[in-house]
Design an enzyme around this catalytic site. Structure first.
Site, short mmCIF file in Angstrom:
data_model
loop_
_atom_site.label_atom_id
_atom_site.label_comp_id
_atom_site.label_asym_id
_atom_site.label_seq_id
_atom_site.Cartn_x
_atom_site.Cartn_y
_atom_site.Cartn_z
N MET A 182 31.75 29.45 45.59
CA MET A 182 30.77 30.14 44.94
C MET A 182 30.01 28.79 45.64
SD MET A 182 31.00 31.22 41.88
CE MET A 182 28.90 30.82 41.21
N MET B 57 34.20 33.74 35.05
CA MET B 57 34.32 32.94 34.76
C MET B 57 34.75 31.98 33.26
SD MET B 57 30.78 32.07 36.68
CE MET B 57 30.01 33.57 36.39
N ASP C 142 28.29 33.71 45.77
CA ASP C 142 27.77 33.85 44.99
C ASP C 142 26.63 32.23 44.51
OD1 ASP C 142 27.20 34.21 42.42
OD2 ASP C 142 29.29 34.61 42.11
N ASP D 49 28.50 38.75 35.93
CA ASP D 49 28.96 37.41 35.15
C ASP D 49 28.86 37.33 34.03
OD1 ASP D 49 28.80 36.22 37.83
OD2 ASP D 49 26.92 36.33 37.74
N HIS E 201 32.63 39.27 37.88
CA HIS E 201 33.24 37.96 38.10
C HIS E 201 33.90 37.34 36.75
CE1 HIS E 201 31.17 33.62 39.45
NE2 HIS E 201 32.46 33.75 39.44
N MET F 79 31.12 34.49 31.15
CA MET F 79 30.91 33.61 30.80
C MET F 79 31.55 32.73 29.81
SD MET F 79 27.74 31.42 32.43
CE MET F 79 27.25 32.54 34.59
N HIS G 83 26.32 42.62 40.31
CA HIS G 83 27.60 41.88 39.74
C HIS G 83 27.45 41.34 38.46
CE1 HIS G 83 29.80 37.91 41.29
NE2 HIS G 83 29.04 37.76 40.35
N SER H 175 23.02 40.31 40.46
CA SER H 175 23.84 39.89 39.63
C SER H 175 23.03 40.18 38.27
CB SER H 175 23.66 37.96 39.08
OG SER H 175 24.35 37.41 38.41
C1 DX5 Z 1 26.85 31.81 39.11
C2 DX5 Z 1 26.91 33.21 38.66
C3 DX5 Z 1 26.34 33.86 39.76
C4 DX5 Z 1 24.66 33.87 39.68
C5 DX5 Z 1 24.06 33.84 41.00
O1 DX5 Z 1 27.62 31.14 38.27
O2 DX5 Z 1 28.66 33.72 39.22
O3 DX5 Z 1 27.08 34.98 40.14
O4 DX5 Z 1 24.17 35.31 38.66
O5 DX5 Z 1 22.80 33.70 41.04
P1 DX5 Z 1 21.78 33.27 41.66
O6 DX5 Z 1 21.18 34.34 42.70
O7 DX5 Z 1 20.24 32.82 41.12
O8 DX5 Z 1 22.05 31.85 42.02
ZN ZN Z 2 28.75 35.41 40.33
#
Ligand code: DX5
Ligand code: ZN
Length: 218
Positions: free
Chosen positions: A137, A68, A175, A35, A66, A37, A33, A8
């Site tokens: 998640m 969010m 994840d 993320d 991904h 947000m 990956h 990620s």
């Molecule tokens: C959390 C994200 C994850 C995050 C995972 O909201 O969706 O993808 O980057 O990070 P680690 O592996 O550090 O828990």
């Molecule tokens: Zn993620």
């Protein structure tokens, strides 16, 4: 089948993104990956199109995005243009999830559904056949480096059973809180894709850590 490893980039060094993108390119990682947000669906804001477009220019691996964010339908076309190859939306953020998945596929991407830790797998029974990926998640979304929620193992098993029952093809992605210690057990329970942020980028040798995750999930 060995697990796919998806570092990620949320945990990358944003001052040296190109270096970290190249590190993933040169490692045994399978996917990036990414993320995204919005500060509304989750209590954090990460990054958006400019970062994804920079990654698109250099990435030699699959871009797993991904979202969010609330109302993700508004941005499906933009994410396709920015290089997303799998686009995952949250079950909790989509009023018309079936329509969202169809729109993602119509834009040439694989369609994923993410479930928050409190959302039972059963809610997917009438949509699982339409999904290319389900992201469970295993922490509350919003931040890297959180502790893995153990209940996730039961959800993997329930999801695997649902996929088999419905003759569906969705990959199971985990994840949050994935470590060198739990990777093998997660893969054994049925996970196809392991996302890892802090475990990779918080380690002294990220390339070697990715290789070790790979070794433990053959
Ligand atoms: C959390 C994200 C994850 C995050 C995972 O909201 O969706 O993808 O980057 O990070 P680690 O592996 O550090 O828990
Ligand atoms: Zn993620």
């Amino acid at each position: 089948m060995p697990a796919k490893i998806a570092p990620s980039i949320l945990s990358a060094d944003f001052g040296h993104l190109d270096r970290d993108f190249q590190m993933i390119n040169q490692s045994q990682a399978d996917w990036f990956h990414v993320d995204v947000m919005d500060g509304v669906f989750v209590p954090n804001i990460s990054f958006g199109f400019p970062v994804l477009k920079s990654l698109q220019k250099v990435a030699t691996k699959h871009l797993d995005v991904h979202l969010m964010i609330v109302d993700p339908d508004r941005y499906i076309a933009d994410f396709a243009q920015a290089g997303a190859q799998t686009l995952t939306v949250h079950y909790e953020a989509c009023t018309h999830l079936h329509r969202s998945l169809q729109a993602i596929k119509a834009h040439g991407m694989k369609a994923g559904i993410a479930l928050n830790p409190h959302t039972p797998v059963d809610v997917l029974s009438d949509i699982i056949a339409d999904a290319d990926l389900v992201c469970l998640m295993s922490v509350n979304p919003g931040f890297g480096g959180q502790k893995f929620i153990e209940r996730t193992y039961d959800k993997i098993k329930a999801l695997k059973a649902l996929i088999e029952r419905e003759n569906a093809h969705a990959l199971i992605e985990i994840d949050g809180g994935v470590t060198l210690e739990n990777a093998a057990a997660l893969h054994q329970a049925g996970a196809d894709v392991l996302v890892a942020g802090n475990t990779v980028f918080g380690s002294a040798n990220p390339v070697e850590t990715i290789a070790e995750l790979k070794r433990r999930t053959q």
